[in-house]
Design a protein around this motif. Structure first.
Motif, PDB file in Angstrom:
ATOM      1  N   GLU A  88       6.795 -57.933  50.965  1.00 21.18           N
ATOM      2  CA  GLU A  88       7.857 -56.938  51.017  1.00 21.18           C
ATOM      3  C   GLU A  88       9.225 -57.598  50.955  1.00 21.18           C
ATOM      4  O   GLU A  88      10.099 -57.193  50.213  1.00 21.18           O
ATOM      5  N   LYS A  89       9.421 -58.613  51.787  1.00 14.18           N
ATOM      6  CA  LYS A  89      10.691 -59.335  51.710  1.00 14.18           C
ATOM      7  C   LYS A  89      10.535 -60.715  52.318  1.00 14.18           C
ATOM      8  O   LYS A  89       9.569 -61.000  53.035  1.00 14.18           O
ATOM      9  N   PRO A  97       2.739 -53.138  54.331  1.00 14.79           N
ATOM     10  CA  PRO A  97       1.669 -52.671  55.224  1.00 14.79           C
ATOM     11  C   PRO A  97       0.301 -52.708  54.553  1.00 14.79           C
ATOM     12  O   PRO A  97      -0.707 -52.949  55.196  1.00 14.79           O
ATOM     13  N   VAL A 108       0.865 -67.657  61.156  1.00 17.25           N
ATOM     14  CA  VAL A 108       0.542 -66.287  60.773  1.00 17.25           C
ATOM     15  C   VAL A 108       0.583 -65.371  61.985  1.00 17.25           C
ATOM     16  O   VAL A 108       0.044 -65.711  63.040  1.00 17.25           O
ATOM     17  N   SER A 109       1.242 -64.235  61.827  1.00 19.02           N
ATOM     18  CA  SER A 109       1.373 -63.283  62.918  1.00 19.02           C
ATOM     19  C   SER A 109       0.910 -61.917  62.422  1.00 19.02           C
ATOM     20  O   SER A 109       1.517 -61.333  61.524  1.00 19.02           O
ATOM     21  N   GLU A 110      -0.212 -61.445  62.989  1.00 15.78           N
ATOM     22  CA  GLU A 110      -0.762 -60.154  62.548  1.00 15.78           C
ATOM     23  C   GLU A 110      -0.170 -59.054  63.407  1.00 15.78           C
ATOM     24  O   GLU A 110      -0.530 -58.917  64.572  1.00 15.78           O
ATOM     25  N   GLY A 111       0.715 -58.273  62.873  1.00  8.97           N
ATOM     26  CA  GLY A 111       1.394 -57.239  63.654  1.00  8.97           C
ATOM     27  C   GLY A 111       0.626 -55.936  63.636  1.00  8.97           C
ATOM     28  O   GLY A 111      -0.442 -55.817  63.025  1.00  8.97           O
ATOM     29  N   VAL A 112       1.172 -54.948  64.316  1.00  9.16           N
ATOM     30  CA  VAL A 112       0.556 -53.639  64.358  1.00  9.16           C
ATOM     31  C   VAL A 112       0.513 -53.031  62.961  1.00  9.16           C
ATOM     32  O   VAL A 112      -0.488 -52.489  62.522  1.00  9.16           O
ATOM     33  N   GLU A 113       1.622 -53.156  62.269  1.00 11.12           N
ATOM     34  CA  GLU A 113       1.711 -52.517  60.967  1.00 11.12           C
ATOM     35  C   GLU A 113       1.601 -53.491  59.797  1.00 11.12           C
ATOM     36  O   GLU A 113       1.255 -53.108  58.699  1.00 11.12           O
ATOM     37  N   ARG A 114       1.976 -54.746  60.050  1.00 13.08           N
ATOM     38  CA  ARG A 114       1.963 -55.651  58.904  1.00 13.08           C
ATOM     39  C   ARG A 114       1.865 -57.108  59.344  1.00 13.08           C
ATOM     40  O   ARG A 114       2.063 -57.420  60.523  1.00 13.08           O
ATOM     41  N   VAL A 117       7.552 -61.380  55.077  1.00 13.47           N
ATOM     42  CA  VAL A 117       7.063 -60.113  55.632  1.00 13.47           C
ATOM     43  C   VAL A 117       6.228 -59.429  54.558  1.00 13.47           C
ATOM     44  O   VAL A 117       6.713 -59.190  53.449  1.00 13.47           O
ATOM     45  N   ILE A 163       3.045 -61.076  59.161  1.00  9.11           N
ATOM     46  CA  ILE A 163       4.243 -61.874  58.936  1.00  9.11           C
ATOM     47  C   ILE A 163       3.827 -63.338  58.968  1.00  9.11           C
ATOM     48  O   ILE A 163       3.045 -63.740  59.821  1.00  9.11           O
TER      49      ILE A 163
END
Lengths: 338, 338, 338, 338
Positions: free
Chosen positions: D60-61, D7, D30-36, D4, D38
Motif C-alpha cells: 500500500e505504501k 489489507p 514482520v508485524s502481523e496487525g489486525v488489519e494488515r 505497509v 507491516i
C-alpha cells in the motif's frame, strides 16, 4: 501506529512506550535498527487518539498506519454506494447527473425561466442558494426562506430535485422542509456542529471540499455525518486554493479518482467554482467526466451581467445546452450515460 | 474599479459599460491605450458588488482599487484600537499580554494547577477549550458547559481573564455567561452565521486566521463582527497551510505587520498552532514579539503525554516560565512591557 | 500600467509620477476619485520595467495592465502553432501524440524492449532520461552520453522520435546530436542560462512547468526561448505543488485551457508526474485529453519494481496499451485523432 | 523503511518483499496487525533508493524512517559549523553578520556610495548581482563580469567581503576570481549541475531556499555541495510561495529553528525578498534575529526609484542605518552580538 525513536533514546524511554501500549491493550513489535529503535503498535489505533505518543521523551515521530476514517472507506464497504435522491434520481450509478441553476435564487420569474431551460438541456437537479456565504458583510446574503419557497416551486414545476446550501445548524430543519439535497459549502466543511446536525436528518447531503482541505480531512468530515447516522453523502470537488491566480481555484482532478479509491461514496465536480470563469467551465466539465466523476454541478444564469453573485462564472442557458450535448459522447467513451 | 477591455472590444461594448456606470451613479474616465481601452469608475464601489462587470462582453478583466473592508481599516480609524477585556487587561497598548493554558479543559484539579502556574509565570489570561473542533468524530470533543464552569472557576481563583472557543451560534449566549473572551477558531473564520451572532454580543472576540485565509479575507471576517455592532475584535495569527510539512503550519510572521498597517485592531500570535511542536514554540514566540504583535496565546499542559488534545505542541509549565523570562528583554528591545 | 495613489498623497507626489512618465515618453490619464487619485500610463510598458514606480512616495500600488509576454501570446499569433518534430510528427494539429518510455535509460536491451511495446501501442515519441535531476546526490544520476546513444538507437529502430532532458547549458550541443526534442524539466524552468542556449538551437523544446510556477511565469520562460530565436516550444503541464499530499503533485487541469487561451503554442500533459502513482495515471490521462491538450507524456517501464527511478508512477506496457485503447473514443469525442 | 501492505495482500506478496530485502542485505521485522501486515527493513536505506518497493504487488505504501541527508545533518556533526569567509568574518558564531547592498551592481559610483554607507551602518558583507535571474527576457540582466569588477573594487575599498549570485556552471570559475561568497538563488536551488560545480570550489556558498522547496529538499541541495567536497555552505531563508498575495513571499520563520535542529550549518534570512516591500523589511529582520538566525541579507539602494531591479523592496541607507541600530538590543536579548 509506528513509533520512531531518536538515535540517542534510552532503553528506559523505549520501555515507557511499551508500558503505555500494554496499558492500552496493544501488542507491540520492537525493531532495533542500525541507528534507532522502532516500535510497531498492533491493535485498534483509536485508543491512541487520546494519548499523544509524540510527546513522550525519546520519541522522534509517530507514524499512523491506518486511515482514521472507517464508515466512509472502501474497506468498510467495497462496492460503490448509490445515493437515492428520489425515485428517479440515483447518484453513483451508471447514469451521470447534472445539477444546474443560478448561484442564488434571485426571484420567482427568473428561477422558473432558468429551471425550464436547464431541464430542457438535460439537468435533473436544480441548484439555487437562499442563504449565501459571502466574504463581505455588504454583499447580497440571499433571500432566505423566501428563496427556498421559490426553489421548491421551480423544482416541482419542472420535476427537478432541488439542492441548496445550509450554513447554520439552526436552519437544518427549515431546509429539510423545502429541499431535496442539503449542500455543505466549502467554508463549512469543518463546521462540525453543522455536520453533526446533518448526520441526524433523512436527506442526502452534498459535501463540498474545503478550500484548502486535504482529501483525508474531507473524508473525515463525511465520517462525521455517517457516524451520526446519515449514510447518504455525496462528495463535490470544487477546486482548491493554491498559489496560482490565473483561475479562481485549482480544480484537483486527481481528487476524483483518489476519493473513488478510498471511499465508496459518489463524487461530483463543480467546474464553475473550480475555474471561476465561464470560458473555462466546459473543458473542466469534460475533464471531470473523463476522470470518472458521477456528475456535475454547474452555475447557469440567463443574464450573468445582472446576477447578484458569481455572474463571472455562470454559463448562459445556450452555452449550458451546448455543453450538455458535448458531454454525451464523452460519457459514452467512459461507459456512462448522461 | 478599473475595467480593462480586450484588444478587439468594440466601441459598443465600451459604451455598454459607460451606460451601466451612469445608471449606478458613477463617474467614468476613459483611457484609449495603444492596444486596448481602459475605463476607470469613480464613486462608491459598493454599488458594483451586485453588478459583475467582468461578465459583460468585451471586458477582459476588472481590477478593484479600493479595499472592501471599511470599519476595520486604518483609514476608518488611524490610531490603534485598544480592546478592554476587563478593568486590568487592555490588549493593543504598550503592555503585551499572554494567554496560556491547556488546549482543552480536562478536569477541575488539572486546570486549577495549570492556572496557578501560568499566573505565576506572568500570563494574564487563561485559555481552555470546552467545545473542541476535532477533525475526527471519534476524538475527544470537549466537556461542554461543565468545562466552561471549571474555566470560570479557575479564572476567578487566580484572577485570570478567560478565553474559550465558540463553534456554534446556538452556544454564544451560553458562553457569554461564563467566559471573558470568545474565540473563533481557524475552521470557523468564515462561519458567517457565527460571526453575525458575535457582532451582537458585549464581549471581546478573538478571531483566529483561517487555515488558508488571505489577510484580506481575515479582515473581511472581522468586518462582519464590527458591521454587526461589536468593535472589540482581536486578531490571532496561528499559521497557515502551505506545502511545507516539517511543521504543522507555517507561521506567517509578515501577517503581523501587514495587519498592523491595514487595520487599527490588535494582533496576537499563537506559536503553538503555528509550529505544532513544543520545541519550536519558543523561537516562534520570540519572533512574534520582535515583529510587533500585541501578545501571545500559548498552550501549556502539566503533562502533555496525557493531554486529551494537542499534547505534542504544549509546553510544560517549567518551559513556559523559562520562555516568559526570555521574552522580557525582547519586549523591552521593541519598547513594550510584558 | 495603472498607478494607484494613497489617500493622503500630495499633488506634488502625483506630479512626480506625471513628470517621470513624460520623460519615458508615455501619455498619462489622471482620474481624481472620491478617496484617491489614479493615473493611467499609456504607451509601451516595457520602458517601465526599469523604473519601479511603486517605490515613489505617495504611491500605494502599481497595477500592470498588459501581459509581459509578447511572442508566445495569442495576440502575437492568433492561430495555433503546430510544432514540427520531423516529417511525420507535428504537435498541435488535430492528431494527438503520445510520448512514452522509461524515466531513465537504463540499458540497451531494456530500452529496445519497451520501445517496441510503446510503438506497438501507438506512441510516436520515445522518452528516456540520460541526465537525471535527482533530489539526492546519492541517487542514480543517469547514464549520460551512453544513455543518449541508446535512446537514439531505439528511436531509429522503431521509428520513434526521441525526447530527453537537458539540465546543463554545456550539454545542449551534445544533446542536439542525439535527440529530436530537448526537454526542460520542472526544476530548470527558470534556469535562464539554459533557456537562452535553447533559444539558439534548431530543435523543438519541451518546456515543463515549474513545480510552483504560475502560468504567467511559465509563459515568460517560453518567451526566453522564442526571444532568442527558437519558436518551436511545446508546453508540458506536469502537476504543481500544493498542500495536498495524497498525490505527488496536483494536476492543474485548468492550466491546459488557460494556456490555450493565452498562447498559440501546443500543450501536453504528463499524467505520470502529475499523479505520482501508476493507478491514477489513466484517469488523469483521460481528463487531459478531454480538457483539450495536444498529447501526453507517460512513463512506461516493463518492470517498475526494478526501475532505477520513478518506478512507482510507471505503467507496465500492458496497462499502457489498455490506456491507449481507452483514449481512442475520448479523442474522437473531442474531435481529435490518436 | 517501513512497508505497509494492503489489507488483502497475500502471503506470497509479503514473501516477495522479504526475499528482495534479503537480496539487498537488509534484516526484516514482520508485524502481523489486525488489519494488515507491516514489514520493517533494517539496515542502510541507501540500497533501497534504486528499488521502488511501492511498485511491488500488495504494497500500500512505503514510509521512510531515516532522513536522506547525511553530511549536513546534526547527527553527522552535533556542534554548530562556523563558516569562515575570511580572517575577520565567521558566520555561525556568536556574532551576527549582515550582508547589505543593491540587488544589482548598476555602476561604480553608485556602488561605492552605497558600500560606504552600509559599512558605516555595520554591515560586514556587500551584495550586488552581476548575473541576474529575471522572469522576463526583456528585463535588465546584469552587467556581467564588469559588475563583478566593480563589486570587487567596492569590497576592497571598504573592507567588505563580497557576495554575488552565480547562475551558470560555466561562470563558477570566473566568479571565484572576483567574489568571496558565491550565492545560489532560489530558482537554482535544484540546479544540480551548478551545485556539483560549487562542491568543487574553495569558496563559501550561500544557498537560498527554493521558492517552493521543502526544508528537506533544501538540505538535500546542500548535501550535493558537501558530498562534492565543499563544507562551507550557509543557508538563506528568503520566503516561500503560498496562496497569500499581500506580500511577495511568505517568510517561513519556523524554518530557521527547524534547520538549526536538523543541521549544523548556519542560517541567514533575507527579509527583503521574504516580504517584497521595504516597509515590511524591518519587522521581518527583527523577527529573524529573535528566531535565532545567524545573520541577515538586506537590499539597500540609495535611490530605489531608479533601481534597475527590486526597487520596491530596497531600503534607503538611512532606513538601513536605523534598522541596524534597532537590531542591537534584539541581538543582545538573544545573547548574540551584532
Amino acid at each position: 501506529m509506528i513509533v520512531v525513536f531518536k538515535p540517542d533514546a534510552t532503553p528506559e524511554q523505549v520501555e515507557q512506550i511499551l508500558t503505555k501500549a500494554a496499558e492500552l491493550g496493544l501488542k507491540t513489535n520492537v525493531s532495533e535498527g542500525v541507528e534507532r529503535t522502532i516500535v510497531g503498535l498492533i491493535g485498534p489505533e483509536d485508543v491512541l487518539q487520546v494519548t499523544p505518543l509524540a510527546a513522550f521523551e525519546g520519541v522522534e515521530k509517530v507514524i499512523p498506519v491506518l486511515a482514521p476514517y472507517r464508515l466512509v472507506s472502501r474497506e468498510y464497504q467495497p462496492e460503490d454506494s448509490v445515493v437515492d435522491i428520489n425515485d428517479h434520481i440515483r447518484i453513483g450509478g451508471s447514469r451521470l447527473h447534472v445539477i444546474a441553476g443560478p448561484c442564488s435564487v434571485e426571484g420567482e420569474e427568473r428561477l422558473l425561466e432558468v429551471a425550464a431551460k436547464v431541464k430542457a438541456a438535460g439537468a435533473t437537479l436544480l441548484r439555487g442558494g437562499a442563504f449565501k456565504p459571502r466574504t463581505s458583510p455588504y454583499d447580497f446574503q440571499g433571500l432566505g426562506e423566501e428563496g427556498l419557497k421559490i426553489l421548491q416551486k421551480a423544482g416541482k414545476e419542472y420535476q427537478l430535485a432541488t439542492v441548496s446550501e445550509v450554513m447554520d445548524p439552526r436552519d437544518v430543519e427549515l431546509m429539510c422542509g423545502y429541499v431535496d439535497v442539503l449542500q455543505v459549502g466549502a467554508r463549512n466543511m469543518q463546521n462540525f456542529s453543522l455536520l453533526k446536525e446533518l448526520g441526524k436528518v433523512d436527506k442526502p447531503v452534498l459535501l463540498k471540499r474545503g478550500i484548502s482541505a486535504t482529501i483525508k480531512e474531507w473524508l473525515m468530515s463525511a465520517e462525521y455525518i455517517l457516524a451520526n447516522g446519515n449514510f447518504r453523502v455525496i462528495f463535490c470537488e470544487r477546486g482548491i486554493r493554491t498559489f496560482e491566480t490565473a483561475t479562481r481555484n485549482t480544480l484537483d482532478i486527481n481528487a476524483v479518482s483518489v476519493v473513488k479509491q478510498l471511499s465508496h461514496l459518489p463524487v461530483l465536480v463543480d467546474p464553475s467554482h473550480a475555474t471561476g470563469r465561464w470560458g473555462l467551465v466546459a473543458p473542466a466539465a469534460r475533464a471531470s467526466i473523463a476522470a470518472g466523476c458521477d456528475g456535475l454541478m454547474i452555475e447557469v444564469h440567463q443574464n450573468p451581467k445582472a446576477a447578484l453573485s458569481d455572474g463571472v462564472q455562470s454559463l448562459v442557458p445556450e452555452n449550458f445546452e451546448t455543453l450538455m450535448r458535448e458531454l454525451q459522447p464523452l460519457a459514452h467513451a467512459v461507459q456512462r450515460e448522461l
